[in-house]
Write a protein that holds these residues in place. Structure first.
Motif, PDB file in Angstrom:
ATOM      1  N   UNK A  70     -20.289 104.203 -34.963  1.00 63.93           N
ATOM      2  CA  UNK A  70     -20.699 103.079 -35.436  1.00 63.93           C
ATOM      3  C   UNK A  70     -19.961 104.575 -36.264  1.00 63.93           C
ATOM      4  N   UNK A  71     -19.509 103.723 -38.094  1.00 65.65           N
ATOM      5  CA  UNK A  71     -19.389 104.641 -38.455  1.00 65.65           C
ATOM      6  C   UNK A  71     -20.083 105.964 -39.224  1.00 65.65           C
ATOM      7  N   UNK A  72     -19.691 107.067 -39.047  1.00 66.04           N
ATOM      8  CA  UNK A  72     -20.136 108.245 -40.390  1.00 66.04           C
ATOM      9  C   UNK A  72     -21.377 107.843 -41.649  1.00 66.04           C
ATOM     10  N   UNK A  73     -21.555 106.704 -42.325  1.00 63.23           N
ATOM     11  CA  UNK A  73     -22.108 106.230 -43.144  1.00 63.23           C
ATOM     12  C   UNK A  73     -23.414 105.223 -43.105  1.00 63.23           C
ATOM     13  N   UNK A  74     -23.113 105.203 -41.533  1.00 68.28           N
ATOM     14  CA  UNK A  74     -24.237 104.144 -40.497  1.00 68.28           C
ATOM     15  C   UNK A  74     -25.214 104.595 -39.989  1.00 68.28           C
ATOM     16  N   UNK A 113     -12.002 103.831 -32.625  1.00 65.95           N
ATOM     17  CA  UNK A 113     -12.742 102.865 -31.443  1.00 65.95           C
ATOM     18  C   UNK A 113     -12.632 101.480 -31.796  1.00 65.95           C
ATOM     19  N   UNK A 114     -12.360 101.281 -30.776  1.00 70.55           N
ATOM     20  CA  UNK A 114     -12.021  99.914 -30.844  1.00 70.55           C
ATOM     21  C   UNK A 114     -13.109  98.981 -30.144  1.00 70.55           C
ATOM     22  N   UNK A 164     -17.890 111.675 -39.582  1.00 70.97           N
ATOM     23  CA  UNK A 164     -17.131 110.253 -40.124  1.00 70.97           C
ATOM     24  C   UNK A 164     -18.263 109.165 -38.570  1.00 70.97           C
ATOM     25  N   UNK A 165     -18.376 109.564 -37.491  1.00 66.27           N
ATOM     26  CA  UNK A 165     -18.764 108.477 -37.295  1.00 66.27           C
ATOM     27  C   UNK A 165     -20.251 108.987 -35.710  1.00 66.27           C
ATOM     28  N   UNK A 166     -20.147 107.879 -35.553  1.00 70.01           N
ATOM     29  CA  UNK A 166     -22.071 108.792 -34.211  1.00 70.01           C
ATOM     30  C   UNK A 166     -21.723 107.984 -32.990  1.00 70.01           C
ATOM     31  N   UNK A 167     -22.021 108.022 -32.164  1.00 69.22           N
ATOM     32  CA  UNK A 167     -21.182 108.127 -30.198  1.00 69.22           C
ATOM     33  C   UNK A 167     -23.366 107.405 -30.102  1.00 69.22           C
ATOM     34  N   UNK A 168     -22.714 106.529 -30.066  1.00 71.85           N
ATOM     35  CA  UNK A 168     -24.550 106.274 -28.733  1.00 71.85           C
ATOM     36  C   UNK A 168     -23.777 105.736 -27.397  1.00 71.85           C
ATOM     37  N   UNK A 169     -25.297 106.868 -26.503  1.00 70.55           N
ATOM     38  CA  UNK A 169     -24.761 107.071 -25.715  1.00 70.55           C
ATOM     39  C   UNK A 169     -25.706 105.699 -24.334  1.00 70.55           C
ATOM     40  N   UNK A 170     -25.501 105.399 -23.495  1.00 68.51           N
ATOM     41  CA  UNK A 170     -26.292 105.157 -22.235  1.00 68.51           C
ATOM     42  C   UNK A 170     -26.928 105.846 -21.193  1.00 68.51           C
TER      43      UNK A 170
END
Length: 341
Positions: free
Chosen positions: A191-195, A71-72, A177-183
């Motif tokens: 954000x990364x999987x540790x967050x 993700x960039x 590995x990551x979390x995706x936030x949806x609106x």
């Protein structure tokens, strides 16, 4: 929207590079123009309107999303018409100014990558590259199991233009590995999987939003969505700053049919407005969606309105903003078919 018979309806007038779509009103046929958030802000560089090249995109980050994706993200840049994302020296994505996040896909596992972003202005000029950011994809895994849904999702407004979201860590038989936030239904942040927290910016005061979070593992398995987080940003937004201005309405006769001719000034928002909705007599009549060439100074639109002279209509326009919500309506105009305005 339901389809309507069009056998007896003349083709609507449309700008070059436009696709047509049937609309909801039986005597109305509109157009949909070709094509078509993460952070906001103003980049350094550039010389203002009519000056030099676009500025440098700021706040650029890169985060591995899986073994084959990164993700960039970056902050919005005033005056940008679109953004180009580069992997090393190679262009991999170009997106409209309303987007400030891309998923770069088809990458190699266990590999380090470098990314930069450039802004392009309305004249097609490319600005300097952003600072280089790096991300390393994790090792590939054979994994058919998706992570569990993130629990305990909640949030709070962080001023009138941002919200902060938090959630509990999801579980995976390998690793999140990551979390995706949806609106709503649109992914706006990652954000990364540790967050287990994220800040979503670029919102409007006095507006209600819904958010969900999904966990992703190295094999690109997505968890079910978290519970919906419903938030309202404080403050007030009467719609005036987000409404199109200077709406003018007239009609013309062509091949025995009348057309409504509209012009308006797009609202000054974060990036070009690429979608509008036109209301006729208090009801949604048609939508149009521009691509990269969305007008900034004056928008024009003409559509079929019927064959009977003397019919009086009320018309108004609103824009879909970068945060996915509709802005305020323009002033309503009245026009009589055959009267010229």
């Amino acid at each position: 929207m339901r389809d309507v018979p069009v056998a007896a309806v003349p083709a609507p007038t449309a700008a070059p590079g436009v696709f047509l779509r049937r609309c909801a009103l039986p005597l109305l046929c509109g157009t949909v123009v070709l094509l078509t958030s993460c952070g906001t802000g103003t980049g350094a560089g550039g010389e203002g309107e009519g000056g030099g090249l676009p500025g440098v995109p700021m706040g650029v980050t890169a985060e591995a999303g899986s073994a084959t994706t990164v993700h960039v993200m970056w902050n919005a840049l005033d005056g940008a018409e679109s953004y180009e994302v580069y992997r090393g020296g190679r262009l991999v994505k170009e997106v409209p100014a309303s987007d400030r996040m891309v998923d770069v896909t088809r990458l190699r596992p266990s590999t380090a990558y470098a990314f930069t972003v450039r802004a392009r202005d309305a004249d097609g000029r490319l600005g300097p590259r952003s600072r280089e950011v790096r991300a390393t994809t994790p090792a590939a895994v054979t994994d058919a199991s998706a992570p569990t849904r993130p629990e305990g999702a909640e949030g709070r407004a962080a001023g009138g233009r941002a919200v902060q979201l938090t959630w509990s860590a999801a579980k995976d038989d390998r690793k999140v590995v990551s979390y995706d936030v949806y609106q709503g239904g649109t992914k706006v942040h990652s954000v990364g999987g540790a967050q287990t927290a994220a800040v979503v910016t670029g919102l409007r005061p006095g507006t209600r939003y819904t958010f969900t979070v999904r966990a992703r593992d190295a094999a690109d398995n997505l968890s079910p969505a978290s519970a919906v987080v419903r938030l309202a940003t404080p403050g007030s937004d009467d719609g005036r700053t987000s409404a199109p201005t200077g709406l003018r309405a007239a009609s013309h006769l062509a091949d025995g049919a009348y057309y409504l001719d509209l012009t308006w000034v797009p609202p000054r928002t974060d990036g070009p407005v690429t979608e509008y909705q036109i209301h006729l007599d208090g009801r949604p009549a048609t939508s149009l969606v521009y691509g990269a060439e969305a007008p900034r100074d004056l928008a024009e639109y003409s559509f079929y309105a019927g064959r009977e002279a003397g019919v009086r209509h009320r018309v108004r326009v609103r824009a879909r903003l970068a945060d996915g919500t509709w802005g305020g309506f323009s002033e309503e105009r009245k026009v009589t078919l055959g009267a010229g305005g």
